[in-house]
Write a protein that holds these residues in place. Sequence first.
Motif, short mmCIF file in Angstrom:
data_model
loop_
_atom_site.label_atom_id
_atom_site.label_comp_id
_atom_site.label_asym_id
_atom_site.label_seq_id
_atom_site.Cartn_x
_atom_site.Cartn_y
_atom_site.Cartn_z
N TYR A 79 40.36 49.17 -61.63
CA TYR A 79 38.91 49.39 -61.66
C TYR A 79 38.25 48.55 -62.75
O TYR A 79 37.12 48.07 -62.57
N LEU A 80 38.93 48.35 -63.88
CA LEU A 80 38.35 47.51 -64.93
C LEU A 80 38.20 46.08 -64.43
O LEU A 80 37.18 45.42 -64.71
N ASP A 81 39.17 45.59 -63.71
CA ASP A 81 39.08 44.24 -63.15
C ASP A 81 37.88 44.14 -62.20
O ASP A 81 37.15 43.15 -62.21
N TYR A 82 37.68 45.19 -61.41
CA TYR A 82 36.56 45.17 -60.47
C TYR A 82 35.21 45.14 -61.20
O TYR A 82 34.35 44.30 -60.89
N VAL A 83 35.02 46.01 -62.16
CA VAL A 83 33.70 46.12 -62.80
C VAL A 83 33.42 44.96 -63.75
O VAL A 83 32.25 44.72 -64.09
N THR A 84 34.44 44.25 -64.18
CA THR A 84 34.21 43.13 -65.10
C THR A 84 34.21 41.77 -64.41
O THR A 84 33.86 40.77 -65.03
N HIS A 85 34.59 41.74 -63.13
CA HIS A 85 34.63 40.46 -62.41
C HIS A 85 33.75 40.44 -61.17
O HIS A 85 33.69 39.44 -60.47
N ARG A 110 39.80 50.43 -74.74
CA ARG A 110 39.84 49.22 -73.92
C ARG A 110 38.48 48.93 -73.29
O ARG A 110 38.06 47.77 -73.20
N LEU A 111 37.77 49.98 -72.87
CA LEU A 111 36.42 49.77 -72.34
C LEU A 111 35.47 49.27 -73.41
O LEU A 111 34.63 48.41 -73.16
#
Length: 308
Positions: A79-85, A110-111
């Motif tokens: 999900y982090l990859d999704y929201v940051t890319h 990390r966020l």
Amino acid sequence: MLKTVFANHELENPFMNASGVHCMTTEELNELYHSSAGAFITKSCTPLQRTGNPEPRYIDLPNGSINSMGLPNKGFDYYLDYVTHTPYRKLCFFSISGMSAAENLDMLRRLETSSFDGVTELNLSCPNVPGKPQLAYDFEQTERLLTQVFDFYRKPLGVKLPPYFDFAHFDQMADILNQFPLTYVNTINSVGNGLVIDPDLEQVVIKPKNGFGGLGGPLIKATALANVRAFATRLNSEIKIIGTGGITNGQDAFEHLLCGASVLQVGTQLHKEGPTIFDRLARELSDIMKKKGYAAIDEFRGKLKDLS
């Protein structure tokens, strides 16, 4: 007419999905983004991927739903990859639900250092340690965790709460939450540990926990409205309310807003209808406002009248 401001973002309308519904995969998240929802939220995630509980673990009911999902998710990195890319113009919420305080703190760190510029939701209403209550039912642990969180976390953050059923508990939790620079409180998560029976088969309808599961949909609306109202009248004005529970039509949405909610999350009915539900909800809420002569949500939001 339906535009509202939340966390310094202007939303086209107050509707969004509830975490856990239509947000597991990037494909589902993209469908939410391209829907008419004013905002959207990711699946509550744990540090690593989880498959969740055995099926059947979710059942639609005539008046709602019951589930014991067990936090299935693709893991924090997914999900982090999704929201940051993913370039998006709609406000994005990132939901975390670690199985311990340490896991939550690690994900928040990390966020904090990531490029994510949306709003984080810390889910305090999932089981934490086996044999212990949900974290948000442990007031001392909740205060301790939030103290640790705000020692370092500076981005917009809200918490998701389970339902409370006693005025003393509303007071205690509000006193704790008012100590912190929270962006919002999301109330409520499902009403825990209901039991639904198939009378023909004389057995429970879901497999996990011997049939015990969280209730959602219309049958929990009154409890949801009570919690929205209770916290809207107890929290500092800087802390906004997200109303969740039992929203199936524009009238339900209107009542949540009247109780003091600023944004509305839809779960069970979104699961039943899919993302096109947001078009219907927006249309129905607009029709109600027009009939009542309201040009903007703030003209009636939080202005529920008592009998006196």
